[in-house]
Design an enzyme around this catalytic site. Structure first.
Site, PDB file in Angstrom:
ATOM      1  N   SER A   1       1.859   0.715  -1.597  1.00 20.48           N
ATOM      2  CA  SER A   1       3.174   1.172  -1.380  1.00 20.48           C
ATOM      3  C   SER A   1       3.153   1.692  -0.080  1.00 20.48           C
ATOM      4  O   SER A   1       4.270   1.915   0.214  1.00 20.48           O
ATOM      5  CB  SER A   1       2.986   2.341  -2.839  1.00 20.48           C
ATOM      6  OG  SER A   1       2.147   3.484  -2.131  1.00 20.48           O
TER       7      SER A   1
ATOM      8  N   ASP B   1       7.511  11.868   0.685  1.00 19.79           N
ATOM      9  CA  ASP B   1       7.049  12.685  -0.940  1.00 19.79           C
ATOM     10  C   ASP B   1       5.997  13.341  -1.018  1.00 19.79           C
ATOM     11  O   ASP B   1       5.416  13.523   0.871  1.00 19.79           O
ATOM     12  CB  ASP B   1       7.300  11.520  -1.891  1.00 19.79           C
ATOM     13  CG  ASP B   1       6.028  10.240  -2.226  1.00 19.79           C
ATOM     14  OD1 ASP B   1       5.564  10.631  -1.345  1.00 19.79           O
ATOM     15  OD2 ASP B   1       6.319   9.160  -2.263  1.00 19.79           O
TER      16      ASP B   1
ATOM     17  N   HIS C   1       3.219   9.367   0.261  1.00 15.28           N
ATOM     18  CA  HIS C   1       3.791   8.979   1.224  1.00 15.28           C
ATOM     19  C   HIS C   1       3.856   9.243   2.779  1.00 15.28           C
ATOM     20  O   HIS C   1       5.083  10.060   2.020  1.00 15.28           O
ATOM     21  CB  HIS C   1       4.898   7.504   0.585  1.00 15.28           C
ATOM     22  CG  HIS C   1       4.205   7.635  -0.364  1.00 15.28           C
ATOM     23  ND1 HIS C   1       4.669   7.703  -2.228  1.00 15.28           N
ATOM     24  CD2 HIS C   1       3.776   6.112  -0.955  1.00 15.28           C
ATOM     25  CE1 HIS C   1       4.102   6.264  -2.653  1.00 15.28           C
ATOM     26  NE2 HIS C   1       3.238   5.611  -2.225  1.00 15.28           N
TER      27      HIS C   1
END
Length: 353
Positions: free
Chosen positions: A38, A328, A331
């Site tokens: 990610s 978040d 991340h």
């Protein structure tokens, strides 16, 4: 603003203009080709059946046009900034996105998939794209490139591209540290060694497919991400230092693997990109980097919100993500990614500029 903060901003400004001035030198790299998780997935997971997605608000609110592309951040990722610095497009497209042509993918492309890891088991947990499949997509990409550009031009692009690997955190936080299978098979040091074998194999596979300029990114202090702080039962709200110890061990062994790869593979240049020290420095002195909060994420409650939870709690999202290290609960924000990219360019990637 403190004198130290002012110096930092001035350095960023100087660095920005130096990148523009060095665009001719940047042509040494003809394309950016990305593998990983990610941290570098611009939206491949949008096109597979998985819950590991971020193609909805508040993600992407600071991206060009305020579009939630599938990047797990409020804006761009490290690889987007790196691509721009090399004189290539300012955002790296997802390979699986059908709206991009092979002509557009010829200068930058990402095969990365949020939730994946070096260990194929990690990818199975989240039903995402394993690294082995990412490399298979790269084989397909090469054939498409030859058809579009001709074999000679395609081969030159492949040989002069910069290959970026950013992967490994999920093997710990989604796999080894939460599920029983791998701990039953490996002690923590043994699992780190197992992951390094897989990292080494991935680089060799890329090399066999034509990669010659390779950057492998080390792990950040993932024991300090907001979700891990929240779930730290021994010291609630604090960094999990045992997790950080695993990150440091992985990084040390990865650097040794990089050294061996450079000695064993003819014509290759593999570099290790340090991120642990950058993350640690921001956490230790956030105001020096313009941050006000390094403990919570910007979206939702900032404690455990991730993916769909960020979407559900969108009304709680902070007003200014620039003040947050994390967007978040796992991340980084775009601002953090920019700082990390600048550090990588000034250090690991100088040899390619």
């Amino acid at each position: 603003m403190s004198a130290k903060s002012l110096c930092y901003y001035l350095l960023l400004l100087v660095f920005h203009f130096s990148l523009s001035a060095s665009s001719a030198a940047a042509s040494k790299v003809l394309a950016i080709i990305v593998f990983g998780d990610s941290t570098v997935d611009p939206g491949n997971n949008n096109f597979i059946p998985t819950v590991a997605k971020s193609n909805f608000p508040p993600y992407g609110r600071d991206f060009d046009g305020g579009v939630a592309t599938g990047r797990f951040s409020n804006g761009r990722l490290v690889t987007d900034f790196l691509s721009e610095a090399f004189g290539l497009p300012s955002s790296v497209p997802a390979y699986l996105d059908p709206s991009y042509t092979i002509e557009q993918l010829a200068t930058c492309v990402s095969f990365a998939s949020a939730g994946t890891g070096l260990d194929d088991l990690t990818a199975k947990i989240a039903s995402v794209i394993p690294l082995s499949q990412q490399l298979e997509y790269f084989v397909e990409y090469k054939e498409r490139l030859k058809l579009a550009k001709g074999e000679s031009v395609a081969n030159k692009i492949i040989a002069e591209a910069l290959y970026i690997f950013s992967i490994g955190t999920n093997d710990f936080i989604l796999n080894y540290l939460v599920l029983p299978l791998r701990p039953a098979q490996y002690t923590a040091p043994e699992y780190v060694a197992y992951l390094i074998v897989l990292a080494d194999a991935a680089v060799r596979d890329a090399y066999d497919l034509g990669a010659r300029k390779i950057e492998f990114t080390g792990l950040a202090p993932f024991g300090c991400v907001p979700a891990v702080r929240t779930l730290n039962h021994n010291e609630p709200g604090e960094c999990n230092q045992e997790y950080n110890k695993l990150a440091r061990r992985f990084n040390a062994e990865l650097q040794e693997a990089v050294r061996k790869l450079n000695g064993e593979l003819a014509g290759v240049q593999v570099v290790y990109a340090e991120t642990y020290s950058v993350g640690s420095a921001i956490i230790a002195n956030p105001s020096d980097y313009g941050f006000e909060n390094v403990v919570q994420g910007c979206c939702g409650t900032g404690l455990i919100d991730l993916s769909v939870l960020c979407g559900l709690d969108e009304p709680l999202t902070c007003q200014d993500a620039e003040k947050y290290m994390f967007f978040d609960s796992v991340h980084p924000s775009e601002r953090t990614y920019r700082i990390v990219a600048d550090n990588i360019l000034n250090n690991a990637l100088q040899v390619f500029l």
